[in-house]
Design a protein around this motif. Structure first.
Motif, PDB file in Angstrom:
ATOM      1  N   HIS A  62      60.281  60.270  28.908  1.00 33.97           N
ATOM      2  CA  HIS A  62      60.512  59.414  30.070  1.00 33.97           C
ATOM      3  C   HIS A  62      61.212  58.120  29.664  1.00 33.97           C
ATOM      4  O   HIS A  62      61.287  57.179  30.438  1.00 33.97           O
ATOM      5  CB  HIS A  62      59.200  59.127  30.801  1.00 33.97           C
ATOM      6  CG  HIS A  62      58.560  60.361  31.337  1.00 33.97           C
ATOM      7  ND1 HIS A  62      59.185  61.189  32.244  1.00 33.97           N
ATOM      8  CD2 HIS A  62      57.373  60.949  31.057  1.00 33.97           C
ATOM      9  CE1 HIS A  62      58.389  62.217  32.520  1.00 33.97           C
ATOM     10  NE2 HIS A  62      57.297  62.099  31.811  1.00 33.97           N
ATOM     11  N   GLY A 117      64.532  62.533  39.258  1.00 33.00           N
ATOM     12  CA  GLY A 117      63.379  61.644  39.111  1.00 33.00           C
ATOM     13  C   GLY A 117      62.225  62.308  38.400  1.00 33.00           C
ATOM     14  O   GLY A 117      62.265  63.478  38.032  1.00 33.00           O
ATOM     15  N   TRP A 161      58.090  67.447  44.044  1.00 30.83           N
ATOM     16  CA  TRP A 161      58.914  67.351  45.251  1.00 30.83           C
ATOM     17  C   TRP A 161      59.443  68.720  45.673  1.00 30.83           C
ATOM     18  O   TRP A 161      59.606  68.985  46.864  1.00 30.83           O
ATOM     19  CB  TRP A 161      60.052  66.351  45.058  1.00 30.83           C
ATOM     20  CG  TRP A 161      59.572  64.947  45.274  1.00 30.83           C
ATOM     21  CD1 TRP A 161      59.103  64.083  44.322  1.00 30.83           C
ATOM     22  CD2 TRP A 161      59.462  64.261  46.517  1.00 30.83           C
ATOM     23  NE1 TRP A 161      58.715  62.899  44.905  1.00 30.83           N
ATOM     24  CE2 TRP A 161      58.937  62.980  46.249  1.00 30.83           C
ATOM     25  CE3 TRP A 161      59.771  64.600  47.825  1.00 30.83           C
ATOM     26  CZ2 TRP A 161      58.704  62.042  47.261  1.00 30.83           C
ATOM     27  CZ3 TRP A 161      59.549  63.667  48.822  1.00 30.83           C
ATOM     28  CH2 TRP A 161      59.013  62.408  48.539  1.00 30.83           C
ATOM     29  N   ASN A 211      66.294  62.073  45.605  1.00 33.01           N
ATOM     30  CA  ASN A 211      65.405  61.445  44.626  1.00 33.01           C
ATOM     31  C   ASN A 211      64.027  62.069  44.666  1.00 33.01           C
ATOM     32  O   ASN A 211      63.559  62.495  45.725  1.00 33.01           O
ATOM     33  CB  ASN A 211      65.310  59.937  44.887  1.00 33.01           C
ATOM     34  CG  ASN A 211      66.632  59.248  44.595  1.00 33.01           C
ATOM     35  OD1 ASN A 211      67.292  59.560  43.610  1.00 33.01           O
ATOM     36  ND2 ASN A 211      67.025  58.326  45.449  1.00 33.01           N
ATOM     37  N   PRO A 223      60.836  60.459  43.344  1.00 32.16           N
ATOM     38  CA  PRO A 223      59.989  59.446  42.692  1.00 32.16           C
ATOM     39  C   PRO A 223      58.559  59.945  42.548  1.00 32.16           C
ATOM     40  O   PRO A 223      58.145  60.897  43.204  1.00 32.16           O
ATOM     41  CB  PRO A 223      60.072  58.264  43.660  1.00 32.16           C
ATOM     42  CG  PRO A 223      60.367  58.895  44.990  1.00 32.16           C
ATOM     43  CD  PRO A 223      61.206  60.097  44.702  1.00 32.16           C
ATOM     44  N   LYS A 224      57.819  59.274  41.679  1.00 30.55           N
ATOM     45  CA  LYS A 224      56.422  59.624  41.456  1.00 30.55           C
ATOM     46  C   LYS A 224      55.659  59.589  42.778  1.00 30.55           C
ATOM     47  O   LYS A 224      55.827  58.673  43.582  1.00 30.55           O
ATOM     48  CB  LYS A 224      55.804  58.634  40.465  1.00 30.55           C
ATOM     49  CG  LYS A 224      54.436  59.038  40.015  1.00 30.55           C
ATOM     50  CD  LYS A 224      53.977  58.167  38.856  1.00 30.55           C
ATOM     51  CE  LYS A 224      52.640  58.684  38.388  1.00 30.55           C
ATOM     52  NZ  LYS A 224      52.204  58.030  37.174  1.00 30.55           N
TER      53      LYS A 224
END
Length: 196
Positions: free
Chosen positions: A76, A104, A110, A190, A192-193
């Motif tokens: 990361h 991401g 996702w 995207n 994202p977390k």
């Protein structure tokens, strides 16, 4: 081919094992945590381990001299422009999505959350923008109904990453260069977390 491997955890360790069986010279392993599973596997194999000074960034000094290719596996950290310039062919990473979709840290989550019927993996060139470099290889797979992100990763996406990395490294060894197809930005999303 001389490779500096940057990574962590199980995928980093299995990538190390795959590379060792693949006829390349792993000259250094770079990790954020000295106690990581990848660091332990590298030390056990007699490979030099360097711990990043900054866990979010790989510096040029952390890349082994005369590296041909940087490979990231569950890292990361941003590989700096200077670090990429230290390797003859730059760097590649594996992303568990069909880039440019789901750029991401939570791509697999996702994929499940969006109900995607198809998932996939991409080997991409490391670049200034996260997960935005040119595509070196890509392959898709179906998502099973009711499958969790972890199940999808373990069943299909982690093994796909190993396969695609091996293909790209074989191509680089044979041709002295990496395949590169620019990503189409109009399809970028995207990942994202997720907080929940």
């Amino acid at each position: 081919m001389r490779i500096t491997l940057v990574g962590s955890r199980h995928f980093g360790a299995t990538t190390l094992d795959m590379l060792r069986k693949h006829g390349v010279d792993i000259v250094r392993v770079v990790v954020a945590d000295a106690e990581d599973r990848l660091a332990a596997a590298a030390r056990a194999a007699g490979i030099e381990v360097t711990v990043q000074a900054d866990p979010k960034r790989v510096a040029p000094s952390e890349i082994a001299p005369d590296t041909d290719l940087i490979v990231t596996a569950h890292s990361h950290a941003r590989v700096s422009r200077g670090a990429l310039a230290a390797a003859r062919l730059g760097g590649i990473g594996y992303h568990p999505s069909l880039l440019p979709r789901h750029r991401g840290i939570a791509a697999v989550e996702w994929t499940i959350r969006e109900g995607d019927p198809i998932a996939g993996g991409t080997i991409y060139h490391l670049a200034d923008r996260m997960d935005a470099g040119a595509i070196a290889a890509q392959e898709w797979c179906f998502v099973k109904k009711g499958e969790t992100a972890r199940e999808l990763w373990e069943r299909a996406l982690a093994p796909l990453g190993q396969k695609l990395l091996a293909q790209v490294i074989d191509s680089a060894k044979a041709n002295g260069a990496l395949p590169a197809t620019p990503q189409d930005e109009q399809f970028a999303t995207n990942a994202p977390k997720l907080s929940d």
